[in-house]
Design a protein around this motif. Sequence first.
Motif, PDB file in Angstrom:
ATOM      1  N   GLY A 139      66.782  -6.809  29.416  1.00 10.73           N
ATOM      2  CA  GLY A 139      66.145  -7.313  28.207  1.00 10.73           C
ATOM      3  C   GLY A 139      64.645  -7.531  28.323  1.00 10.73           C
ATOM      4  N   THR A 140      64.040  -7.016  29.366  1.00 14.98           N
ATOM      5  CA  THR A 140      62.589  -7.153  29.524  1.00 14.98           C
ATOM      6  C   THR A 140      61.872  -6.357  28.444  1.00 14.98           C
ATOM      7  OG1 THR A 140      62.917  -7.301  31.914  1.00 14.98           O
ATOM      8  CG2 THR A 140      60.662  -6.868  31.142  1.00 14.98           C
ATOM      9  N   PRO A 141      60.918  -6.945  27.729  1.00 19.12           N
ATOM     10  CA  PRO A 141      60.180  -6.211  26.687  1.00 19.12           C
ATOM     11  C   PRO A 141      59.478  -4.989  27.276  1.00 19.12           C
ATOM     12  CG  PRO A 141      59.746  -8.565  26.539  1.00 19.12           C
ATOM     13  CD  PRO A 141      60.496  -8.349  27.821  1.00 19.12           C
ATOM     14  N   PRO A 142      59.393  -3.894  26.506  1.00 18.43           N
ATOM     15  CA  PRO A 142      58.765  -2.666  26.999  1.00 18.43           C
ATOM     16  C   PRO A 142      57.395  -2.861  27.622  1.00 18.43           C
ATOM     17  CG  PRO A 142      59.836  -2.245  24.909  1.00 18.43           C
ATOM     18  CD  PRO A 142      59.938  -3.721  25.153  1.00 18.43           C
ATOM     19  N   VAL A 143      56.544  -3.673  26.992  1.00 19.66           N
ATOM     20  CA  VAL A 143      55.205  -3.851  27.531  1.00 19.66           C
ATOM     21  C   VAL A 143      55.248  -4.510  28.909  1.00 19.66           C
ATOM     22  CG1 VAL A 143      54.780  -6.100  26.445  1.00 19.66           C
ATOM     23  CG2 VAL A 143      52.853  -4.594  27.014  1.00 19.66           C
ATOM     24  N   GLU A 144      56.199  -5.429  29.106  1.00 22.41           N
ATOM     25  CA  GLU A 144      56.312  -6.100  30.402  1.00 22.41           C
ATOM     26  C   GLU A 144      56.807  -5.138  31.482  1.00 22.41           C
ATOM     27  OE1 GLU A 144      55.173  -9.038  31.064  1.00 22.41           O
ATOM     28  OE2 GLU A 144      54.582  -9.345  28.976  1.00 22.41           O
ATOM     29  N   VAL A 145      57.638  -4.185  31.091  1.00 19.56           N
ATOM     30  CA  VAL A 145      58.099  -3.164  32.041  1.00 19.56           C
ATOM     31  C   VAL A 145      56.907  -2.339  32.523  1.00 19.56           C
ATOM     32  CG1 VAL A 145      59.536  -1.099  32.333  1.00 19.56           C
ATOM     33  CG2 VAL A 145      60.410  -3.047  31.008  1.00 19.56           C
ATOM     34  N   CYS A 146      56.064  -1.927  31.573  1.00 22.92           N
ATOM     35  CA  CYS A 146      54.862  -1.147  31.910  1.00 22.92           C
ATOM     36  C   CYS A 146      53.929  -1.941  32.816  1.00 22.92           C
ATOM     37  CB  CYS A 146      54.116  -0.741  30.647  1.00 22.92           C
ATOM     38  SG  CYS A 146      55.007   0.368  29.540  1.00 22.92           S
ATOM     39  N   LEU A 147      53.681  -3.184  32.437  1.00 26.40           N
ATOM     40  CA  LEU A 147      52.741  -4.016  33.191  1.00 26.40           C
ATOM     41  C   LEU A 147      53.231  -4.294  34.606  1.00 26.40           C
ATOM     42  CD1 LEU A 147      51.635  -6.599  30.470  1.00 26.40           C
ATOM     43  CD2 LEU A 147      50.418  -4.564  31.258  1.00 26.40           C
ATOM     44  N   LYS A 148      54.526  -4.513  34.756  1.00 28.67           N
ATOM     45  CA  LYS A 148      55.070  -4.779  36.089  1.00 28.67           C
ATOM     46  C   LYS A 148      54.880  -3.557  36.986  1.00 28.67           C
ATOM     47  CE  LYS A 148      59.075  -6.606  38.534  1.00 28.67           C
ATOM     48  NZ  LYS A 148      58.341  -7.731  39.118  1.00 28.67           N
ATOM     49  N   ALA A 149      55.180  -2.384  36.446  1.00 31.49           N
ATOM     50  CA  ALA A 149      55.032  -1.159  37.245  1.00 31.49           C
ATOM     51  C   ALA A 149      53.590  -0.979  37.703  1.00 31.49           C
ATOM     52  CB  ALA A 149      55.489   0.052  36.438  1.00 31.49           C
ATOM     53  N   LYS A 150      52.659  -1.268  36.815  1.00 26.70           N
ATOM     54  CA  LYS A 150      51.236  -1.073  37.149  1.00 26.70           C
ATOM     55  C   LYS A 150      50.698  -2.182  38.043  1.00 26.70           C
ATOM     56  CE  LYS A 150      46.634  -0.799  35.093  1.00 26.70           C
ATOM     57  NZ  LYS A 150      45.838  -1.008  33.863  1.00 26.70           N
ATOM     58  N   ASN A 151      50.948  -3.408  37.672  1.00 28.76           N
ATOM     59  CA  ASN A 151      50.306  -4.534  38.343  1.00 28.76           C
ATOM     60  C   ASN A 151      50.953  -4.927  39.667  1.00 28.76           C
ATOM     61  OD1 ASN A 151      48.449  -4.647  36.250  1.00 28.76           O
ATOM     62  ND2 ASN A 151      49.713  -6.058  35.050  1.00 28.76           N
ATOM     63  N   CYS A 152      52.169  -4.414  39.902  1.00 33.73           N
ATOM     64  CA  CYS A 152      52.828  -4.701  41.185  1.00 33.73           C
ATOM     65  C   CYS A 152      52.659  -3.550  42.175  1.00 33.73           C
ATOM     66  CB  CYS A 152      54.309  -5.007  40.961  1.00 33.73           C
ATOM     67  SG  CYS A 152      54.581  -6.575  40.095  1.00 33.73           S
ATOM     68  N   GLY A 153      51.837  -2.569  41.802  1.00 34.34           N
ATOM     69  CA  GLY A 153      51.505  -1.490  42.727  1.00 34.34           C
ATOM     70  C   GLY A 153      52.639  -0.531  43.031  1.00 34.34           C
ATOM     71  N   TRP A 154      53.489  -0.258  42.057  1.00 29.07           N
ATOM     72  CA  TRP A 154      54.589   0.674  42.264  1.00 29.07           C
ATOM     73  C   TRP A 154      54.064   2.098  42.441  1.00 29.07           C
ATOM     74  CZ3 TRP A 154      59.114  -0.747  38.421  1.00 29.07           C
ATOM     75  CH2 TRP A 154      59.521  -2.063  38.685  1.00 29.07           C
ATOM     76  N   TYR A 155      54.894   2.941  43.012  1.00 24.79           N
ATOM     77  CA  TYR A 155      54.514   4.345  43.231  1.00 24.79           C
ATOM     78  C   TYR A 155      54.081   5.027  41.934  1.00 24.79           C
ATOM     79  CZ  TYR A 155      54.955   9.367  43.944  1.00 24.79           C
ATOM     80  OH  TYR A 155      54.709  10.721  43.957  1.00 24.79           O
ATOM     81  N   VAL A 156      54.787   4.757  40.836  1.00 22.88           N
ATOM     82  CA  VAL A 156      54.463   5.429  39.573  1.00 22.88           C
ATOM     83  C   VAL A 156      53.070   5.065  39.073  1.00 22.88           C
ATOM     84  CG1 VAL A 156      56.869   5.679  38.832  1.00 22.88           C
ATOM     85  CG2 VAL A 156      55.581   3.624  38.173  1.00 22.88           C
ATOM     86  N   ALA A 157      52.507   4.000  39.614  1.00 22.57           N
ATOM     87  CA  ALA A 157      51.174   3.571  39.173  1.00 22.57           C
ATOM     88  C   ALA A 157      50.052   4.163  40.027  1.00 22.57           C
ATOM     89  CB  ALA A 157      51.085   2.051  39.188  1.00 22.57           C
ATOM     90  N   THR A 158      50.378   5.084  40.926  1.00 23.32           N
ATOM     91  CA  THR A 158      49.350   5.657  41.790  1.00 23.32           C
ATOM     92  C   THR A 158      48.401   6.580  41.034  1.00 23.32           C
ATOM     93  OG1 THR A 158      50.878   7.418  42.473  1.00 23.32           O
ATOM     94  CG2 THR A 158      50.701   5.473  43.906  1.00 23.32           C
ATOM     95  N   GLU A 159      48.820   7.063  39.876  1.00 21.64           N
ATOM     96  CA  GLU A 159      47.915   7.850  39.035  1.00 21.64           C
ATOM     97  C   GLU A 159      48.367   7.745  37.583  1.00 21.64           C
ATOM     98  OE1 GLU A 159      48.606  12.329  38.968  1.00 21.64           O
ATOM     99  OE2 GLU A 159      49.145  11.810  41.023  1.00 21.64           O
ATOM    100  N   PRO A 160      47.424   7.847  36.644  1.00 20.52           N
ATOM    101  CA  PRO A 160      47.749   7.635  35.227  1.00 20.52           C
ATOM    102  C   PRO A 160      48.861   8.522  34.697  1.00 20.52           C
ATOM    103  CG  PRO A 160      45.375   7.630  35.528  1.00 20.52           C
ATOM    104  CD  PRO A 160      45.968   8.036  36.849  1.00 20.52           C
ATOM    105  N   ALA A 161      48.870   9.801  35.058  1.00 19.85           N
ATOM    106  CA  ALA A 161      49.879  10.709  34.515  1.00 19.85           C
ATOM    107  C   ALA A 161      51.285  10.330  34.966  1.00 19.85           C
ATOM    108  CB  ALA A 161      49.553  12.152  34.910  1.00 19.85           C
ATOM    109  N   LEU A 162      51.414   9.877  36.217  1.00 18.40           N
ATOM    110  CA  LEU A 162      52.727   9.443  36.701  1.00 18.40           C
ATOM    111  C   LEU A 162      53.179   8.182  35.982  1.00 18.40           C
ATOM    112  CD1 LEU A 162      52.725   9.892  40.597  1.00 18.40           C
ATOM    113  CD2 LEU A 162      54.193  11.050  38.938  1.00 18.40           C
ATOM    114  N   LEU A 163      52.246   7.248  35.773  1.00 18.22           N
ATOM    115  CA  LEU A 163      52.580   6.009  35.081  1.00 18.22           C
ATOM    116  C   LEU A 163      53.017   6.297  33.647  1.00 18.22           C
ATOM    117  CD1 LEU A 163      52.701   2.932  35.129  1.00 18.22           C
ATOM    118  CD2 LEU A 163      50.260   2.886  34.577  1.00 18.22           C
TER     119      LEU A 163
END
Length: 201
Positions: A139-163
Amino acid sequence: MSGSSGEASSVDLEESARRWKKFAGYCRDGYPWEMEDYLVDVTLRSVINEAMRDGSAQFESLPEQVKREILETDSSLLSLFTTEAFPRAPESEWWIRNVPEYASRRFCQEFEEAYNVKITPNSKFDADLDDMFRLVDEGTPPVEVCLKAKNCGWYVATEPALLFRACTLVLSLQRKERRAVWAWAIGDFSDSTLQMKLSES
């Protein structure tokens, strides 16, 4: 990549070498893109190979560091490219003859459907997707899913296109929302602007 004469320019070769090195990184982490992207990527090495084989002035004019990086990239990939997919290709062109032993699930599925060659699904990209899907299921809101991936340094956040790819694969987004996610991924939108844009929909 080639000029009108059919021979790659030195600038093109240097760019091809840079992209080939990046491709190797993708493969080590489990190729995250689609099959069409992969086929374009392996063509980079064929462009380089043609110039190397012909001993072209364009290849000879490359900086020595770039030439070394090509060989180092090849060496790093040889141990990964263990699955024979196209046995009619020359053994010397191993990047065409063989494919990586593992990659993202979607890529593996596409490749098997197209060529009847099985590749083991295993990638950092998929691991992050699974975590993102889990957040959505909780039930995490979509924006929070995006922010967590980016701000927690996940692999998908290593470049904009992957994110962007990860967010759009996991979340059901309208066209306007997708544009907002892309603007945020490339740094045009702040986190707060993304939150506002996604809450508007």
